[in-house]
Design a protein around this motif. Structure first.
Motif, PDB file in Angstrom:
ATOM      1  N   UNK A  67      -3.247  16.494   0.196  1.00 32.74           N
ATOM      2  CA  UNK A  67      -1.683  15.790   0.273  1.00 32.74           C
ATOM      3  C   UNK A  67      -1.049  15.492  -1.025  1.00 32.74           C
ATOM      4  N   UNK A  68      -2.435  15.521  -1.635  1.00 34.63           N
ATOM      5  CA  UNK A  68      -1.989  14.967  -3.264  1.00 34.63           C
ATOM      6  C   UNK A  68      -1.235  16.123  -3.542  1.00 34.63           C
ATOM      7  N   UNK A  69      -2.214  17.673  -3.833  1.00 36.28           N
ATOM      8  CA  UNK A  69      -1.302  18.287  -3.931  1.00 36.28           C
ATOM      9  C   UNK A  69      -0.533  19.009  -3.823  1.00 36.28           C
ATOM     10  N   UNK A  70       0.482  19.455  -2.241  1.00 42.09           N
ATOM     11  CA  UNK A  70       1.027  18.583  -1.416  1.00 42.09           C
ATOM     12  C   UNK A  70       1.806  18.043  -2.814  1.00 42.09           C
ATOM     13  N   UNK A  71       1.958  17.195  -1.703  1.00 44.60           N
ATOM     14  CA  UNK A  71       2.928  16.081  -2.994  1.00 44.60           C
ATOM     15  C   UNK A  71       2.947  15.984  -4.404  1.00 44.60           C
ATOM     16  N   UNK A  72       2.479  17.053  -5.027  1.00 42.70           N
ATOM     17  CA  UNK A  72       2.926  16.818  -6.658  1.00 42.70           C
ATOM     18  C   UNK A  72       3.703  18.439  -6.049  1.00 42.70           C
ATOM     19  N   UNK A 127      -2.311   8.583  -3.401  1.00 45.08           N
ATOM     20  CA  UNK A 127      -0.342   8.896  -2.895  1.00 45.08           C
ATOM     21  C   UNK A 127       0.117   8.110  -3.263  1.00 45.08           C
ATOM     22  N   UNK A 128       0.131   6.301  -2.753  1.00 47.07           N
ATOM     23  CA  UNK A 128       0.933   5.835  -2.926  1.00 47.07           C
ATOM     24  C   UNK A 128       1.540   5.347  -4.658  1.00 47.07           C
ATOM     25  N   UNK A 129       0.247   5.951  -5.931  1.00 43.44           N
ATOM     26  CA  UNK A 129       0.643   5.687  -6.510  1.00 43.44           C
ATOM     27  C   UNK A 129       1.578   7.001  -7.603  1.00 43.44           C
ATOM     28  N   UNK A 130       1.441   8.387  -6.245  1.00 46.74           N
ATOM     29  CA  UNK A 130       2.053   9.401  -6.694  1.00 46.74           C
ATOM     30  C   UNK A 130       3.378   9.309  -6.346  1.00 46.74           C
ATOM     31  N   UNK A 131       3.826   8.332  -5.303  1.00 40.27           N
ATOM     32  CA  UNK A 131       4.695   8.708  -4.602  1.00 40.27           C
ATOM     33  C   UNK A 131       6.124   7.325  -5.186  1.00 40.27           C
ATOM     34  N   UNK A 133       5.782   6.314  -8.443  1.00 41.33           N
ATOM     35  CA  UNK A 133       5.806   7.232  -9.668  1.00 41.33           C
ATOM     36  C   UNK A 133       6.701   8.100  -9.301  1.00 41.33           C
ATOM     37  N   UNK A 134       7.506   8.954  -8.508  1.00 38.67           N
ATOM     38  CA  UNK A 134       7.636   9.941  -8.900  1.00 38.67           C
ATOM     39  C   UNK A 134       9.127   9.326  -8.322  1.00 38.67           C
ATOM     40  N   UNK A 135       9.417   8.290  -8.028  1.00 36.56           N
ATOM     41  CA  UNK A 135      10.261   6.912  -6.849  1.00 36.56           C
ATOM     42  C   UNK A 135      10.771   6.756  -8.585  1.00 36.56           C
ATOM     43  N   UNK A 136       9.978   6.446  -8.974  1.00 36.40           N
ATOM     44  CA  UNK A 136      10.072   5.549 -10.000  1.00 36.40           C
ATOM     45  C   UNK A 136      11.056   6.379 -11.207  1.00 36.40           C
ATOM     46  N   UNK A 137      10.693   7.411 -11.400  1.00 32.60           N
ATOM     47  CA  UNK A 137      10.922   8.244 -12.202  1.00 32.60           C
ATOM     48  C   UNK A 137      12.095   9.033 -12.269  1.00 32.60           C
ATOM     49  N   UNK A 138      13.022   8.997 -10.712  1.00 30.68           N
ATOM     50  CA  UNK A 138      13.389   9.847  -9.906  1.00 30.68           C
ATOM     51  C   UNK A 138      14.700   8.681 -10.061  1.00 30.68           C
TER      52      UNK A 138
END
Length: 172
Positions: A67-72, A127-131, A133-138
């Protein structure tokens, strides 16, 4: 062992077999003998690499890493306005292609053994942190709330899949 097959290959075969066996039978009912049979190896060979609990942890870790790799990949390739949809589509593909991994994660949420609990907590946090951070950076508004809603929808998708109730899925 098949000529040319490495210990790493066999280890991965064992983990793959465990994902299926544990998801089908449940962790407590499944045996390492059943995992060995599914992997087409001997039970002592399973124990060369794993205890039953460490095998479950390895199987769960594999599922979280997927999941992490795919979301990255989504995070790195999607424009901000398509980020959430990209995560959603990517997760739907994982649910289709790796159904047993998702079912195994759902079962593992009820297992109280510390190593299993720690693996599940770490996976969900990552997963929560990746999502987030992605939302924050976007520049997505209210990234924490959007992350929570995204994860909640993912859990609802898991329930929908497990119960074969597509009417629970949120259509966009």
């Amino acid at each position: 062992m098949v000529k040319g097959t490495t210990s790493l290959d066999r280890r991965n075969d064992i983990i793959s077999a465990a994902v299926e066996v544990f998801a089908e039978l449940g962790y407590y009912r499944a045996t390492t003998a059943q995992v060995a049979e599914r992997a087409a190896i001997s039970q002592p060979y399973v124990y060369r690499f794993f205890t039953k609990e460490s095998l479950l942890v390895a199987a769960l870790d594999l599922s979280w890493q997927r999941i992490l790799h795919t979301f990255q990949l989504v995070r790195d390739t999607k424009a901000p306005e398509f980020l959430e949809e990209g995560f959603t589509r990517a997760y739907e593909k994982i649910m289709e292609s790796h159904r047993y991994e998702i079912l195994l994660q759902m079962q593992a949420m009820t297992i109280l053994e510390t190593p299993v609990r720690e693996t599940m907590t770490k996976g969900m946090n990552d997963v929560q942190q990746l999502v987030f951070n992605a939302f924050l950076q976007a520049g997505i508004e209210e990234p924490q709330e959007r992350t929570t809603i995204f994860l909640a929808r993912g859990m609802l998708c898991n329930v929908s899949m497990a119960l074969d109730m597509p009417n629970l899925m949120i259509k966009r």
